[in-house]
Design an enzyme around this catalytic site. Structure first.
Site, PDB file in Angstrom:
ATOM      1  N   ASP A 130       0.872  -1.172   0.000  1.00 43.41           N
ATOM      2  CA  ASP A 130       0.000   0.000   0.000  1.00 43.41           C
ATOM      3  C   ASP A 130       0.909   1.221   0.000  1.00 43.41           C
ATOM      4  OD1 ASP A 130      -1.786   2.091   0.458  1.00 43.41           O
ATOM      5  OD2 ASP A 130      -3.029   0.918   1.825  1.00 43.41           O
ATOM      6  N   ARG A 152       0.033   4.425  -0.418  1.00 41.16           N
ATOM      7  CA  ARG A 152      -0.675   5.689  -0.258  1.00 41.16           C
ATOM      8  C   ARG A 152      -0.121   6.542   0.875  1.00 41.16           C
ATOM      9  NH1 ARG A 152      -6.685   3.301  -0.153  1.00 41.16           N
ATOM     10  NH2 ARG A 152      -5.531   1.725   1.041  1.00 41.16           N
TER      11      ARG A 152
END
Length: 211
Positions: free
Chosen positions: A139, A141
């Protein structure tokens, strides 16, 4: 509302660029009026969008929704992104708040890489294993721009609509006051249950799956 600025103030301040009202109509007929807001000075230089919905009280309900072309636009059943976007629009409108639409396709690995990851998932890997097999983060982000957007809107404390423990953790580290987290509904189908189970087991998402 007065922004509660912490570390976000050290990476630059974003400002509101444009505000315009947009009537939203979803595929099931649900409609809402949104004020779309764009920004200058976001840390990653991307064209993220805020949708102001309903009449917020002292503490608005906020959803950080990462762009998902396949789910949001084409209705792909491999994930729960489209149903989550639709749910967020209604729940935020009912109590007042902000939907931040963040240009972070595929947990920020990009559209083509996401499709490559889908191909690996078809060979047996889960969504996180597929990303790492491509040499990419599980991930990737970063929510710095989201914190900047909230500050530019004058929002310092929020209730956060999410099942993802990383979102409140990052926002709090950036100086955003997260009063509470509000779980989204579970949008499980035979097509996405393996994807949802991986989110529970690998990254601690608060999704209650039966079976």
């Amino acid at each position: 509302m007065t922004p509660t600025l912490g570390p976000v103030s050290q990476i630059g301040t974003a400002t509101v660029r444009t505000r315009v009202r947009i009537p939203l109509i979803f595929g099931d007929g649900y409609s809402a009026m949104a004020e779309a807001v764009t920004f200058d000075g976001l840390s990653d230089g991307r064209e993220h969008l805020a949708l102001l919905l309903g009449e917020p009280g002292a503490v608005p309900l906020v959803r950080l929704h990462s762009e998902c072309l396949t789910g949001d636009v084409f209705g792909s059943a491999r994930c729960d992104c489209g149903p989550q976007l639709r749910e967020a629009a209604q729940r935020i409108t009912e109590v007042g708040g902000v939907l931040l639409y963040l240009r972070q396709e595929g947990r920020d690995i990009g559209l083509y890489n996401k499709i490559d990851a889908y191909a690996l998932q078809d060979q047996g890997l889960d969504t996180y294993q597929a990303n790492t097999a491509l040499g990419l983060p599980e991930d990737g982000r970063d929510y710095t721009a989201a914190a900047q957007m909230l500050a530019a809107l004058g929002v310092g404390e929020i209730d956060l609509l999410t099942n993802n423990p990383d979102k409140p953790r990052q926002l709090r580290a950036l100086g955003v006051g997260v009063r509470t987290t509000v779980p989204t509904d579970v949008h499980a189908t035979p097509n996405n249950v393996r994807y949802l189970r991986a989110k529970v087991e690998r990254t601690g998402h608060t999704i209650r799956l039966i079976g």
